[in-house]
Design an enzyme around this catalytic site. Structure first.
Site, PDB file in Angstrom:
ATOM      1  N   CYS A 156      95.221 123.516  57.697  1.00  0.00           N
ATOM      2  CA  CYS A 156      95.096 122.468  58.162  1.00  0.00           C
ATOM      3  C   CYS A 156      96.003 121.791  58.413  1.00  0.00           C
ATOM      4  CB  CYS A 156      94.468 121.463  56.778  1.00  0.00           C
ATOM      5  SG  CYS A 156      93.039 122.268  55.888  1.00  0.00           S
ATOM      6  N   ASN A 198      97.469 121.968  52.634  1.00  0.00           N
ATOM      7  CA  ASN A 198      97.330 122.956  53.773  1.00  0.00           C
ATOM      8  C   ASN A 198      97.775 124.179  53.174  1.00  0.00           C
ATOM      9  OD1 ASN A 198      97.884 124.206  56.276  1.00  0.00           O
ATOM     10  ND2 ASN A 198      99.847 123.670  56.336  1.00  0.00           N
ATOM     11  N   ASP A 207      89.114 125.660  47.519  1.00  0.00           N
ATOM     12  CA  ASP A 207      90.307 126.122  46.757  1.00  0.00           C
ATOM     13  C   ASP A 207      91.312 124.743  46.538  1.00  0.00           C
ATOM     14  OD1 ASP A 207      90.937 125.806  49.466  1.00  0.00           O
ATOM     15  OD2 ASP A 207      92.168 127.542  49.256  1.00  0.00           O
ATOM     16  N   LEU A 236      90.777 122.474  59.712  1.00  0.00           N
ATOM     17  CA  LEU A 236      90.272 123.799  60.278  1.00  0.00           C
ATOM     18  C   LEU A 236      89.346 124.632  59.142  1.00  0.00           C
ATOM     19  CD1 LEU A 236      90.314 125.540  62.769  1.00  0.00           C
ATOM     20  CD2 LEU A 236      92.189 127.066  61.548  1.00  0.00           C
ATOM     21  N   SER A 237      88.148 124.642  59.349  1.00  0.00           N
ATOM     22  CA  SER A 237      87.063 124.798  58.153  1.00  0.00           C
ATOM     23  C   SER A 237      87.040 126.561  58.104  1.00  0.00           C
ATOM     24  CB  SER A 237      85.571 124.559  58.411  1.00  0.00           C
ATOM     25  OG  SER A 237      85.699 123.028  59.096  1.00  0.00           O
ATOM     26  N   ILE A 238      87.547 126.752  56.839  1.00  0.00           N
ATOM     27  CA  ILE A 238      87.563 128.307  56.591  1.00  0.00           C
ATOM     28  C   ILE A 238      86.917 128.727  55.466  1.00  0.00           C
ATOM     29  CG2 ILE A 238      89.102 130.138  55.874  1.00  0.00           C
ATOM     30  CD1 ILE A 238      89.604 129.002  58.847  1.00  0.00           C
TER      31      ILE A 238
END
Length: 619
Positions: free
Chosen positions: A2, A72, A97, A48-50
């Site tokens: 992110c 991040n 997380d 940013l989708s992980i």
């Protein structure tokens, strides 16, 4: 992965300012955005989708919403941390997380950082304490910048976001320029933008009552060599490496791997068995600058896909303004531009890549680490005699064989080694700079690090300098900025706490053996790779700038820049022009020194001469 940003206190237009800051880091997280704005703080987030694609949105809160985080990175042991916190009564709202950090802070305070395994940069606002707590991971994988502007603590994942905060006036930090000319990156805490700082790896920040407090929570240590037999140490290291690689594969989206001709990325690829790999190269030099052939050969052997690209000279030079924009600060490493292209290539397919950064620093992989052994016999001569010989050698032409050996052999490692790059000497800087800063020598900048390891051997001293300075200042800077320029998450499995806990104990004779660098690691790699790959000498990322700078079009382009009014503001341009002329005439290979100055001037053009930076980089 992110982008985060924010500030303490309230502005008349806090929401508008925060949105501008968030927009500047859109590329770090194009999937979603979120914010938390009160009279005390404004926190912004680009996602940013992980992991936990549906519920991982930030900012995130603890149960009573008195603590809020923007984060991040990736925490690879978050399930273990979460289980511990749930056993203590904490209630989680999702499976991301991030949430384990904010609950962990609630339970352990700032000590939560000791329990994390991964890469991270985060800010937590504590409503009860009216304070902001921030931390950056152990090796500096993720960036964190901050400034105090008009009493507000302002922070962000990238400097360009802080530049949007009202009241900040841009000014080039001449101290950073001086050191950059020697190191090829800025090794200082203060960035190239006067008044904006980077939080050092393994450090945390607390802002309370308008006061900034910085403290160290971790630093690399080489206190004791392992007493395990080499084969047993090798077995433990292999298991820990492979476990780290597996933990770095945890993702709810597809993961790939960057692949060069070197042993590091090849090992990651072979162990991870990822089906997609990415490589770039250059056509110049009859294959000297092209790693594509090596990568394709290994990919075929492993029965995986390799996607490659040949970068043209035109593409490379046309990208420089974009690269410097995303980099935030000048970086004179030509490999950064190549990395920009390979990350761009990977981002067309996937969201996450594994990359091999950190192996050389941890395991002793750089060729320069052989130098102490090479100099050992010569350095048995009295120091005074060696100094006298060096004084004579300095009067010889620069190209004379053995000249450099005699000069470097007269110096201690503290005097001669500033890292993997050493562009301009202090004396050179004095001759070339029209504007000067505090005038510190590189040795003065590094003295505190050398003091930490004065009891160690020369190779370990060099490793310590590289881990603390070169790794975050060059290697990880470009890994993060070039991947995030394309909304791609780059993961570095070698830079893991547990891996380091074993690596730091590797005896010297298991790192360097008869000019074989990172010997122990290469022995492990031979189980997974062809011998020609496992034993391949360290090359770095080969880029043909020395060739291009002799070609008329590039030579004229750089000469025009070196004679510009901006160049005259900072440099003795006659000195610059001579570097370029001598290089083209084949008198000396000045390519890296020319590139160092040129990249500063390109960066200056983007951040101090362009009125519309978004248009400059094609937004």
């Amino acid at each position: 992965m992110c982008g985060i940003c924010g500030f303490t206190g309230k502005l008349p237009n806090s929401k508008e300012v925060l949105e501008k800051m968030m927009l500047k880091i859109y590329h770090r997280g194009p999937d979603q955005c979120g914010s938390h704005i009160t009279d005390q703080v404004a926190l912004g987030f680009r996602r940013l989708s992980i992991i936990d694609l549906d519920h991982g949105m930030q900012p995130m809160y603890n149960e009573d919403k008195k603590k809020v985080i923007v984060f991040n990175g990736e925490i690879y042991n978050f399930k273990e941390v979460r289980a511990d916190l749930e056993a203590k009564g904490h209630v989680f709202a999702n499976n991301a997380d991030t949430e384990c950090i904010v609950h962990g802070y609630e339970e352990y305070g700032t000590k939560i950082v000791d329990k994390l395994r991964g890469m991270f940069a985060f800010s937590i606002w504590d409503e009860e304490k009216q304070s902001l707590f921030a931390a950056r991971d152990f090796f500096g994988i993720k960036p964190y910048y901050y400034a105090v502007i008009g009493g507000h603590l302002v922070f962000a994942s990238e400097i360009k976001s802080i530049l949007e905060f009202p009241g900040y006036e841009r000014e080039v930090n001449l101290d950073a320029l001086e050191q950059y000319l020697s190191f090829q990156y800025d090794p200082l805490e203060e960035t190239f933008f006067k008044g904006i700082y980077k939080l050092k790896p393994g450090h945390m920040l607390e802002f309370h009552n308008n006061q900034v407090k910085i403290s160290c929570f971790w630093k690399p240590s080489f206190l004791k060599e392992s007493n395990l037999p080499e084969e047993e140490l090798k077995t433990h290291l292999e298991a820990t490496l492979n476990e780290s690689i597996q933990s770095h594969l945890v993702s709810d989206v597809e993961v790939g791997s960057l692949l060069s001709s070197g042993v590091d990325s090849s090992y990651l690829t072979a162990v991870s068995k990822l089906p997609k790999t990415y490589t770039v190269g250059f056509a110049e030099g009859n294959g000297r600058y092209n790693e594509v052939t090596y990568a394709k050969r290994l990919a075929d052997k492993l029965e995986i896909k390799n996607t490659s690209k040949i970068i043209t000279k035109e593409e490379y030079f046309n990208s420089l303004s974009d690269v410097m924009y995303y980099m935030d600060e000048p970086l004179a490493d030509p490999a950064a531009v190549a990395l920009y292209f390979v990350d761009q290539l990977a981002a067309k397919d996937i969201k996450v890549v594994l990359s091999g950064e950190g192996s050389d620093e941890l395991f002793g992989g750089y060729n320069i680490y052989c130098e102490p052994e090479d100099l050992s016999k010569y350095q048995k001569l009295p120091r005074g005699l060696r100094k006298a010989i060096a004084a004579i050698a300095k009067k010889l032409p620069a190209g004379i064989k053995g000249r450099s050996f005699l000069i470097r052999g007269s110096k201690t490692v503290e005097e001669r080694f500033i890292g993997n790059a050493n562009m301009f000497s202090y004396e050179d800087r004095q001759n070339m700079l029209a504007k000067k800063g505090s005038n510190k020598t590189p040795q003065q900048v590094l003295s505190r690090y050398y003091e930490d390891v004065k009891h160690l051997n020369d190779v370990e001293k060099m490793q310590y300098i590289d881990i603390n300075c070169w790794l975050p200042g060059d290697i990880l800077l470009k890994a993060d900025k070039m991947s995030m320029a394309h909304s791609l998450e780059s993961r570095v499995p070698f830079l893991d706490k547990e891996v380091f806990n074993l690596a730091h104990g590797i005896p010297l004779n298991s790192k360097i053996k008869a000019h074989k660098t990172k010997a122990l690691f290469r022995d492990i790699a031979e189980k997974y790779l062809p011998e020609e790959v496992a034993e391949k000498k360290k090359l770095g990322f080969p880029v043909p700038i020395r060739v291009w700078l002799k070609e008329d079009d590039i030579y004229n382009k750089v000469m025009e820049t070196f004679t510009s009014e901006v160049a005259k503001e900072y440099f003795n341009t006659d000195y610059l022009c001579k570097l370029l002329v001598d290089h083209k005439a084949d008198k000396f290979d000045n390519s890296r020194r020319i590139w160092t100055v040129y990249m500063f001037l390109v960066w200056h053009g983007v951040y101090f001469e362009e009125q519309d930076m978004e248009n400059a980089v094609g937004f």
